[in-house]
Design an enzyme around this catalytic site. Sequence first.
Site, PDB file in Angstrom:
ATOM      1  N   GLU A 172      -3.167   8.638  -2.000  1.00 15.90           N
ATOM      2  CA  GLU A 172      -1.918   9.313  -2.393  1.00 15.90           C
ATOM      3  C   GLU A 172      -0.970   9.513  -1.213  1.00 15.90           C
ATOM      4  O   GLU A 172      -0.353  10.557  -1.046  1.00 15.90           O
ATOM      5  CB  GLU A 172      -2.216  10.639  -3.088  1.00 15.90           C
ATOM      6  CG  GLU A 172      -2.875  10.434  -4.434  1.00 15.90           C
ATOM      7  CD  GLU A 172      -2.633  11.575  -5.385  1.00 15.90           C
ATOM      8  OE1 GLU A 172      -1.509  12.109  -5.423  1.00 15.90           O
ATOM      9  OE2 GLU A 172      -3.571  11.919  -6.102  1.00 15.90           O
ATOM     10  N   GLY A 173      -0.888   8.482  -0.395  1.00 15.75           N
ATOM     11  CA  GLY A 173      -0.005   8.518   0.767  1.00 15.75           C
ATOM     12  C   GLY A 173      -0.786   8.861   2.018  1.00 15.75           C
ATOM     13  O   GLY A 173      -1.335   9.950   2.131  1.00 15.75           O
ATOM     14  N   GLY A 179       0.833  -1.194   0.000  1.00 20.72           N
ATOM     15  CA  GLY A 179       0.000   0.000   0.000  1.00 20.72           C
ATOM     16  C   GLY A 179       0.865   1.241   0.000  1.00 20.72           C
ATOM     17  O   GLY A 179       1.287   1.736  -1.041  1.00 20.72           O
TER      18      GLY A 179
END
Length: 336
Positions: free
Chosen positions: A313-314, A62
């Site tokens: 996105e993180g 992930g």
Amino acid sequence: AAQIEMLAWGDVGFYLVTPGGGLGAAAVQAAGTPEQKAKFLARFMGEKPTLGAMCMTEAGAGSDTSSIRTRAVLDEKTNEWILNGEKIFVTAGDKAFNEYEKLGKGFLVVWASIDPAAGRAGMRSFVVEGGTPGVKVTKLEEKLGIRASDTAAISLVDARVPFDHILGSPTVEKTTTGFKGAMATFDATRPLVAASGLGVARAALEFLKEKLAENGVEIRYGLPRQKLTNIEREVIDCEIMLKSAWLMVLKAVWMADNKQPNALESSMSKVKAGDVGTKITQKAVEILGPLGYSREFLLEKWFRDAKITDIYEGTGQINRLVVARQILGYSGAELR
């Protein structure tokens, strides 16, 4: 950033499926050669609305993007790359890959390893055109929020792409260029994600103030804090959080526009916006009670939509590690 904030103020899920290059085009812009940019990005200026998407996240990789298991092997006989792997949580993946009558042909940017033993040095990105044989959308997620946007799982089984669809130099070298390309993509897009989260937060805050005003509660600006009611203090605190987060977004975007390294500022804006969006929408629901919880109004939707800013996105945790590394100069291993 301002345009994205305004679109998200209306509906962040709708913004995410607005035709455009999305993360796919951002990846091409960050890692592609001038020739590749001209070839792959021209479609987004055509007459038909078109979408691009990026496939990076996997079930076992992930936030740790260097651990992806999708593989790309060069078939020297046909001069094609053969991709095999499974990707999940691909924003707009279905509309970017599958054919729709009113949409132009989109593409996916798939991150894969050409040399598993090399770790990050072996990571590369590949443009996979919509409709490529061997690629299939296997699932569409049912989500807490951003429901107007499709979030897809994508399978690649012996999917063949032309040799020159590897972004960057076609020469395969054991450098960290590929991984840096992925990070450069995020440096450019994280402030925009932050802007979208702040659009949701602003919508919730404006709705809260509107409902308070309808019930005779006006915010008395300019008074000492101790003379304000608890609700007034909480609303003003939300406004302060929103404005400070927006200024961080503007700085990160300005640096990107001026070709300045912005890894620190990009992650800081993403962390701040994710935190602020969740807090403001939650506080608005809390203050309005039944009105905030009821599906009669959009506030409960904004509450659900806001959380994604802190995840995709993180995650907030990963971006905090990026900030720590940038400020303290530590390696990722030293911060674990």
